[in-house]
Design an enzyme around this catalytic site. Structure first.
Site, PDB file in Angstrom:
ATOM      1  N   HIS A 166       1.654   1.801  -4.586  1.00 43.97           N
ATOM      2  CA  HIS A 166       1.198   2.207  -3.434  1.00 43.97           C
ATOM      3  C   HIS A 166       2.199   1.378  -2.270  1.00 43.97           C
ATOM      4  O   HIS A 166       2.999   2.124  -1.607  1.00 43.97           O
ATOM      5  CB  HIS A 166      -0.226   1.945  -3.163  1.00 43.97           C
ATOM      6  CG  HIS A 166      -0.639   2.667  -1.793  1.00 43.97           C
ATOM      7  ND1 HIS A 166      -1.510   3.681  -1.788  1.00 43.97           N
ATOM      8  CD2 HIS A 166      -0.497   2.135  -0.500  1.00 43.97           C
ATOM      9  CE1 HIS A 166      -1.753   3.736  -0.388  1.00 43.97           C
ATOM     10  NE2 HIS A 166      -1.324   2.900   0.386  1.00 43.97           N
ATOM     11  N   GLU A 167       1.938  -0.120  -2.546  1.00 46.66           N
ATOM     12  CA  GLU A 167       2.875  -0.777  -1.371  1.00 46.66           C
ATOM     13  C   GLU A 167       4.273  -0.757  -1.713  1.00 46.66           C
ATOM     14  O   GLU A 167       5.138  -0.697  -0.487  1.00 46.66           O
ATOM     15  CB  GLU A 167       2.353  -2.091  -1.552  1.00 46.66           C
ATOM     16  CG  GLU A 167       0.786  -2.290  -1.548  1.00 46.66           C
ATOM     17  CD  GLU A 167       0.328  -1.784  -0.404  1.00 46.66           C
ATOM     18  OE1 GLU A 167       0.998  -1.606   0.865  1.00 46.66           O
ATOM     19  OE2 GLU A 167      -1.017  -1.395  -0.215  1.00 46.66           O
ATOM     20  N   HIS A 192       5.541   2.259   0.572  1.00 47.72           N
ATOM     21  CA  HIS A 192       5.754   1.587   1.946  1.00 47.72           C
ATOM     22  C   HIS A 192       7.013   0.815   2.095  1.00 47.72           C
ATOM     23  O   HIS A 192       7.559   0.922   3.070  1.00 47.72           O
ATOM     24  CB  HIS A 192       4.517   0.694   2.329  1.00 47.72           C
ATOM     25  CG  HIS A 192       3.125   1.384   2.584  1.00 47.72           C
ATOM     26  ND1 HIS A 192       3.071   2.717   2.982  1.00 47.72           N
ATOM     27  CD2 HIS A 192       2.011   1.173   2.310  1.00 47.72           C
ATOM     28  CE1 HIS A 192       1.861   3.062   2.870  1.00 47.72           C
ATOM     29  NE2 HIS A 192       1.022   2.187   2.187  1.00 47.72           N
TER      30      HIS A 192
END
Length: 241
Positions: free
Chosen positions: A120-121, A124
């Protein structure tokens, strides 16, 4: 909570204060002048072991690491990851001011959880690398990256949704991605739920369909392995042109 008021600089300062409330060790580091690596050396060894295994074995993560390197943003474990204690139920975050991924060692429960958080990160981080993202001053930019992270990280896989007792709905994957994106925004931004929902709705179609660098929605590890193979083949093709 009400949406942020004032000019872009005031909004950025306000949202950075909210982020420091979620990740208190970020605030301590800035206030004391400690280096970026300080929390790595003092972090829980269990978090570090889980992180190392994820970086070495998870197909989602391996693809994202290759994509970051290909885009000129090679990731270094010691420089770009930090295991820290966090407030609330947050599992991780991307600190755009330092290009560092925060892993909440007090909330990450097991290897599967670590896999999802790192993936998920890294989405980003990939967005931060490839585009000019106004993380603090344009909530739509944040909303777009949160939609992509929820869509591509496996967080909305059938298995995870069954564990949440969420299943059986038409267009369920899209519903999950939207809901998870809104929750992620509210965890780190001082805005109302209505503002977060509006931002997600405005960008949802285009950002949901932006599946880079996977080229598809990786619903499970098998899909992610295929996507990684295709990415490597694509990279070799363009390098030979």
């Amino acid at each position: 909570m009400a949406g942020a008021a004032g000019g872009p600089q005031q909004q950025q300062q306000q949202q950075q204060r909210v982020a420091c409330q979620v990740f208190p060790e970020r605030r301590a580091q800035r206030g004391s002048g400690q280096g970026l690596l300080s929390s790595v050396f003092s972090s829980d060894q269990g978090c570090q072991r889980l992180l190392l295994k994820t970086l070495e074995t998870n197909p989602y993560v391996k693809l994202l690491l290759d994509a970051m390197k290909h885009s000129g943003c090679a990731v270094n474990k010691e420089r770009h990851f930090s295991c820290e204690d966090c407030n609330g139920n947050v599992s991780g975050g991307f600190d755009a001011s330092t290009s560092q991924i925060v892993l909440c060692q007090n909330n990450i429960r097991n290897e599967a959880h670590m896999n999802r958080v790192v993936t998920h990160e890294l989405v980003h981080a990939f967005d931060h690398c490839r585009a000019h993202v106004n993380w603090f001053t344009d909530v739509r930019h944040l909303a777009c990256s949160e939609v992509r992270a929820a869509n591509l990280s496996g967080d909305c896989s059938l298995v995870n949704e069954i564990f949440r007792l969420h299943f059986g709905l038409k267009r369920h994957h899209q519903t999950c991605v939207r809901d998870r994106a809104i929750l992620s925004i509210l965890a780190v931004r001082n805005i109302s739920k209505e503002v977060a929902q509006k931002a997600v709705d405005e960008v949802f179609e285009s950002c949901f369909n932006d599946q880079e660098p996977f080229g598809r929605i990786p619903h499970n590890k098998t899909y992610a392995r295929y996507a990684h193979r295709d990415f490597q083949n694509r990279d070799r093709y363009y390098s030979n042109i």
